[in-house]
Design a protein around this motif. Sequence first.
Motif, mmCIF file in Angstrom:
data_model
loop_
_atom_site.group_PDB
_atom_site.id
_atom_site.type_symbol
_atom_site.label_atom_id
_atom_site.label_comp_id
_atom_site.label_asym_id
_atom_site.label_seq_id
_atom_site.Cartn_x
_atom_site.Cartn_y
_atom_site.Cartn_z
ATOM 1 N N UNK A 62 61.936 49.875 34.717
ATOM 2 C CA UNK A 62 62.423 49.146 35.882
ATOM 3 C C UNK A 62 61.461 49.182 37.063
ATOM 4 N N UNK A 63 60.866 50.332 37.353
ATOM 5 C CA UNK A 63 59.973 50.447 38.509
ATOM 6 C C UNK A 63 58.635 49.791 38.181
ATOM 7 N N UNK A 64 58.186 48.825 38.980
ATOM 8 C CA UNK A 64 56.968 48.078 38.624
ATOM 9 C C UNK A 64 55.653 48.844 38.819
ATOM 10 N N UNK A 65 55.624 49.863 39.674
ATOM 11 C CA UNK A 65 54.357 50.510 40.024
ATOM 12 C C UNK A 65 53.675 51.157 38.821
ATOM 13 N N UNK A 66 52.354 50.924 38.704
ATOM 14 C CA UNK A 66 51.496 51.672 37.783
ATOM 15 C C UNK A 66 50.210 52.000 38.536
ATOM 16 N N UNK A 67 49.847 53.284 38.557
ATOM 17 C CA UNK A 67 48.610 53.714 39.200
ATOM 18 C C UNK A 67 47.519 53.814 38.126
ATOM 19 N N UNK A 68 46.438 53.071 38.314
ATOM 20 C CA UNK A 68 45.343 53.045 37.341
ATOM 21 C C UNK A 68 44.136 53.754 37.938
ATOM 22 N N UNK A 69 43.632 54.752 37.196
ATOM 23 C CA UNK A 69 42.531 55.578 37.686
ATOM 24 C C UNK A 69 41.579 55.838 36.528
ATOM 25 N N UNK A 70 40.304 55.741 36.791
ATOM 26 C CA UNK A 70 39.313 56.102 35.797
ATOM 27 C C UNK A 70 38.802 57.509 36.034
ATOM 28 N N UNK A 71 38.341 58.158 34.960
ATOM 29 C CA UNK A 71 37.655 59.432 35.103
ATOM 30 C C UNK A 71 36.183 59.187 35.386
ATOM 31 N N UNK A 72 35.416 60.264 35.459
ATOM 32 C CA UNK A 72 33.992 60.139 35.757
ATOM 33 C C UNK A 72 33.245 59.308 34.732
ATOM 34 N N UNK A 73 33.718 59.318 33.476
ATOM 35 C CA UNK A 73 33.032 58.610 32.408
ATOM 36 C C UNK A 73 33.697 57.281 32.046
ATOM 37 N N UNK A 74 34.758 56.911 32.750
ATOM 38 C CA UNK A 74 35.444 55.647 32.466
ATOM 39 C C UNK A 74 34.609 54.477 32.960
ATOM 40 N N UNK A 75 34.608 53.397 32.196
ATOM 41 C CA UNK A 75 33.861 52.208 32.612
ATOM 42 C C UNK A 75 34.706 51.359 33.542
ATOM 43 N N UNK A 76 34.036 50.612 34.405
ATOM 44 C CA UNK A 76 34.749 49.688 35.283
ATOM 45 C C UNK A 76 35.443 48.610 34.465
ATOM 46 N N UNK A 77 34.857 48.243 33.326
ATOM 47 C CA UNK A 77 35.485 47.248 32.452
ATOM 48 C C UNK A 77 36.845 47.746 31.970
ATOM 49 N N UNK A 78 36.923 49.015 31.558
ATOM 50 C CA UNK A 78 38.187 49.566 31.079
ATOM 51 C C UNK A 78 39.227 49.617 32.185
ATOM 52 N N UNK A 79 38.806 50.054 33.372
ATOM 53 C CA UNK A 79 39.740 50.127 34.506
ATOM 54 C C UNK A 79 40.265 48.743 34.844
ATOM 55 N N UNK A 80 39.374 47.766 34.953
ATOM 56 C CA UNK A 80 39.790 46.412 35.305
ATOM 57 C C UNK A 80 40.648 45.780 34.207
ATOM 58 N N UNK A 81 40.335 46.087 32.958
ATOM 59 C CA UNK A 81 41.125 45.562 31.845
ATOM 60 C C UNK A 81 42.532 46.149 31.855
ATOM 61 N N UNK A 82 42.649 47.441 32.164
ATOM 62 C CA UNK A 82 43.969 48.066 32.254
ATOM 63 C C UNK A 82 44.773 47.453 33.396
#
Length: 323
Positions: A156-176
């Motif tokens: 029900x709650x719409x919020x999702x916090x998306x965070x990358x780690x030090x080795x996460x790619x910007x592509x993965x973060x943006x895709x999520x």
Amino acid sequence: MQQQQAGAPAGAPAIQRIAVVGTGVIGASWVAYFLARGLDVAATDPMPDAERKLREAVARHWPSLEALGLAPGASIDRLRFCERLEDALEGADFVQENGPEREDLKIDLFRRMDAALPAHVILASSSSGLLMSKVQEACRHPERVVLGHPFNPPHLIPLVEVIGGQLSSDVAVQSALAFYAAVGKKPIHVRKEVKGHIANRLQAALWREAFHLVEQGVATTEDIDTAIAYGPGLRWALMGPYLNLHLAGGEGGARHALDHLGPPIESWWADLGTPAITESLKETIRAGVEAQMEGKTSADLAAERDRLLVQLLAAKALARTIP
């Protein structure tokens, strides 16, 4: 809610099959939500009787999701439960992990998931406090590991916090971010890893003063709940603290409000408490909440909460200027 094409990394197929790993309170809520958005879900959990509990939870959540509006093709029948982790991961386009909040367990779990899936499949964790920089260390493809932290209840709650780690790619973060938005969530990008992310830190700040006021005998637990639920909580359900501050400033907006309220606010900050969660305070809060719950059950309270949340979300969907 309208069904949209689920986001996917460049060159990868559209996200249609979700693997949900861990089906406790949060995981079961995610399962129900993904099914309601017309996706196929394979779920797994090693706990005894997990499949029965999951299917009962999905059935319990389904009427609320129906009231909000199901996507074309949405069906409980698109849920598949797997005893083995690797079976649930087979063919998955996106993984939502909801295991215990133990760093050692998550590191091993992500190592196993990483080994079983093609490199383009995003591995997202619902962790409320762990840092992805530690979790992703054992992965061959750490760049696809991100945090996708929901707020309870996720169906029900719409919020999702998306965070990358030090080795996460910007592509993965943006895709999520794109995937969550495509299935009707309100994702935000947390720019830096911090304990508790954003929403839980804000919640913890309120809890700290709420515990302090009870500890000092200023208010009961019921007084605190009434103050929030029938005071600022009503405004917060419509818009956040910054837009509320803007409205408080009248024609002068937020700057006018800060010019006039800044000194009092700073004096309140200086006077805020720093309580310790002692056994005495735990007992005081327990007794207070039990008094509030007299004649009620937790199941009834949760059902009423969900009913009102559905009505509130429907009303917000019709608003033209309230975000």
